[in-house]
Design an enzyme around this catalytic site. Structure first.
Site, PDB file in Angstrom:
ATOM      1  N   PRO A  59      -8.866   2.983   4.498  1.00 39.50           N
ATOM      2  CA  PRO A  59     -10.237   2.361   5.256  1.00 39.50           C
ATOM      3  C   PRO A  59     -10.454   1.250   5.663  1.00 39.50           C
ATOM      4  O   PRO A  59     -11.052   0.869   6.650  1.00 39.50           O
ATOM      5  CB  PRO A  59     -11.064   2.191   3.937  1.00 39.50           C
ATOM      6  CG  PRO A  59      -9.906   2.612   2.605  1.00 39.50           C
ATOM      7  CD  PRO A  59      -8.723   3.045   3.243  1.00 39.50           C
ATOM      8  N   TRP A  60      -9.455   0.269   5.274  1.00 42.15           N
ATOM      9  CA  TRP A  60      -9.578  -1.170   5.718  1.00 42.15           C
ATOM     10  C   TRP A  60      -9.009  -1.160   7.265  1.00 42.15           C
ATOM     11  O   TRP A  60      -8.963  -2.076   7.776  1.00 42.15           O
ATOM     12  CB  TRP A  60      -8.541  -2.058   4.844  1.00 42.15           C
ATOM     13  CG  TRP A  60      -7.268  -1.784   4.503  1.00 42.15           C
ATOM     14  CD1 TRP A  60      -6.019  -1.734   5.412  1.00 42.15           C
ATOM     15  CD2 TRP A  60      -6.886  -1.069   3.321  1.00 42.15           C
ATOM     16  NE1 TRP A  60      -5.058  -1.162   4.669  1.00 42.15           N
ATOM     17  CE2 TRP A  60      -5.431  -0.572   3.228  1.00 42.15           C
ATOM     18  CE3 TRP A  60      -7.586  -0.774   2.068  1.00 42.15           C
ATOM     19  CZ2 TRP A  60      -4.829  -0.042   2.424  1.00 42.15           C
ATOM     20  CZ3 TRP A  60      -6.777   0.029   1.139  1.00 42.15           C
ATOM     21  CH2 TRP A  60      -5.424   0.340   1.206  1.00 42.15           C
ATOM     22  N   LYS A  79       5.323   7.967  -0.524  1.00 42.16           N
ATOM     23  CA  LYS A  79       5.543   9.132   0.456  1.00 42.16           C
ATOM     24  C   LYS A  79       6.860   9.760   0.171  1.00 42.16           C
ATOM     25  O   LYS A  79       7.917   8.912  -0.108  1.00 42.16           O
ATOM     26  CB  LYS A  79       5.703   8.845   1.890  1.00 42.16           C
ATOM     27  CG  LYS A  79       4.374   8.448   2.471  1.00 42.16           C
ATOM     28  CD  LYS A  79       4.744   8.454   4.079  1.00 42.16           C
ATOM     29  CE  LYS A  79       3.540   7.894   4.682  1.00 42.16           C
ATOM     30  NZ  LYS A  79       3.826   7.423   6.220  1.00 42.16           N
ATOM     31  N   TRP A 129       0.585  10.997   7.977  1.00 38.38           N
ATOM     32  CA  TRP A 129       0.187   9.390   8.499  1.00 38.38           C
ATOM     33  C   TRP A 129      -1.020   9.556   7.749  1.00 38.38           C
ATOM     34  O   TRP A 129      -2.140  10.050   7.626  1.00 38.38           O
ATOM     35  CB  TRP A 129      -0.213   9.633  10.107  1.00 38.38           C
ATOM     36  CG  TRP A 129      -0.642   8.043  10.255  1.00 38.38           C
ATOM     37  CD1 TRP A 129      -1.870   7.835  10.465  1.00 38.38           C
ATOM     38  CD2 TRP A 129       0.219   6.714  10.201  1.00 38.38           C
ATOM     39  NE1 TRP A 129      -1.986   6.318  10.556  1.00 38.38           N
ATOM     40  CE2 TRP A 129      -0.603   5.524  10.481  1.00 38.38           C
ATOM     41  CE3 TRP A 129       1.527   6.543   9.917  1.00 38.38           C
ATOM     42  CZ2 TRP A 129      -0.165   4.551  10.602  1.00 38.38           C
ATOM     43  CZ3 TRP A 129       2.114   5.342   9.996  1.00 38.38           C
ATOM     44  CH2 TRP A 129       1.106   4.148  10.581  1.00 38.38           C
ATOM     45  N   THR A 172      10.835  -2.496   4.899  1.00 43.35           N
ATOM     46  CA  THR A 172       9.751  -3.659   4.428  1.00 43.35           C
ATOM     47  C   THR A 172      10.260  -4.121   3.016  1.00 43.35           C
ATOM     48  O   THR A 172      10.451  -5.225   2.722  1.00 43.35           O
ATOM     49  CB  THR A 172       8.378  -3.561   4.668  1.00 43.35           C
ATOM     50  OG1 THR A 172       8.289  -3.191   5.958  1.00 43.35           O
ATOM     51  CG2 THR A 172       7.659  -4.796   4.359  1.00 43.35           C
ATOM     52  N   ASP A 227       6.947   3.835   2.221  1.00 43.18           N
ATOM     53  CA  ASP A 227       7.428   4.736   3.250  1.00 43.18           C
ATOM     54  C   ASP A 227       8.878   4.937   3.765  1.00 43.18           C
ATOM     55  O   ASP A 227       9.566   5.390   2.966  1.00 43.18           O
ATOM     56  CB  ASP A 227       6.615   4.302   4.629  1.00 43.18           C
ATOM     57  CG  ASP A 227       6.732   5.171   5.887  1.00 43.18           C
ATOM     58  OD1 ASP A 227       6.690   6.421   5.452  1.00 43.18           O
ATOM     59  OD2 ASP A 227       6.881   4.827   6.871  1.00 43.18           O
ATOM     60  N   GLU A 280       0.725  -1.165   0.042  1.00 42.49           N
ATOM     61  CA  GLU A 280      -0.097  -0.075   0.057  1.00 42.49           C
ATOM     62  C   GLU A 280       0.819   1.061  -0.039  1.00 42.49           C
ATOM     63  O   GLU A 280       0.427   2.254  -0.613  1.00 42.49           O
ATOM     64  CB  GLU A 280      -1.112  -0.074   1.261  1.00 42.49           C
ATOM     65  CG  GLU A 280      -0.535   0.566   2.684  1.00 42.49           C
ATOM     66  CD  GLU A 280       0.234  -0.381   3.601  1.00 42.49           C
ATOM     67  OE1 GLU A 280       1.184  -1.276   2.915  1.00 42.49           O
ATOM     68  OE2 GLU A 280      -0.057  -0.493   4.479  1.00 42.49           O
TER      69      GLU A 280
END
Ligand code: G4P
Ligand code: MG
Length: 175
Positions: free
Chosen positions: A157-158, A129, A153, A105, A101, A98
């Protein structure tokens, strides 16, 4: 105070449609997606409407600090493609998440996958970002992002317990 932003499922669906167009217009034809769970699951599923390729999954968890508050920047595998399925060997894969950042990861996942017998590797993120990155994306990895965003930040929605309130906050913040 950290600034916050709210995106609705509709916002996200539209960005993913545009992202799919960028991916399709690129030089590599991807055979499958590898979603990075949890955040990459819903984006990958929506992307599939446009890309029509199967979704595989890995799940990681990220810790930025131990109980004493020391930074650790550690990524842990919760679930992995181990061994890599035969159906992915030599195939071009698109890793989906998603948000781009810190890239901690992302770097971890890409380094693990580059050890496997895959074809081309691409990365597709919904939100990129704009900030200084801790991790890096190898040069041979094809990179696609839906939209670039400020280092705020993001409320997805999830993650919402009250989706009506989430959508209200998203629309209140719109210009
Ligand atoms: P990156 O490599 O893709 O840049 O991600 P990074 O390791 O920096 O991200 C660490 C965790 O923080 C990830 O969660 C990521 O989804 C989450 N994160 C980063 N920025 C935001 C944000 O603005 N909003 C939200 N909601 N999450 C953010 P994770 O450990 O992968 O957990 P999961 O939620 O995906 O299961
Ligand atoms: Mg994630």
């Amino acid at each position: 105070m950290v600034q916050k932003i709210w995106y609705t499922y509709d916002d996200i669906h539209q960005v993913l449609k545009a992202l799919a167009e960028k991916i399709t217009a690129g030089s590599v034809k991807f055979d499958a997606m590898i979603a990075i769970g949890g955040g990459g699951f819903i984006p990958a599923r929506i992307l599939r409407c446009f890309l029509n390729i199967p979704i595989y999954a890995v799940t990681t968890a990220y810790y930025d600090g131990d109980s004493d508050g020391r930074p650790t920047d550690a990524v842990r595998k919760i679930q992995w493609l181990d061994p890599l399925p035969e159906s992915l060997k030599g195939k071009n894969v698109l890793v989906v998440d998603e948000v781009d950042d810190s890239r901690v990861t992302m770097e971890f996942v890409l380094n693990e996958l580059r050890r496997e017998h895959l074809g081309e590797i691409g990365v597709a993120v919904l939100h990129e970002k704009i900030k200084e990155k801790t991790g890096s994306i190898p040069e041979d990895v094809h990179y696609f992002s839906g939209i670039t965003v400020e280092d705020w930040w993001i409320n997805y929605p999830w993650d919402a317990c009250d989706i009506v309130e989430h959508n209200r906050l998203a629309s209140a913040a719109k210009p």
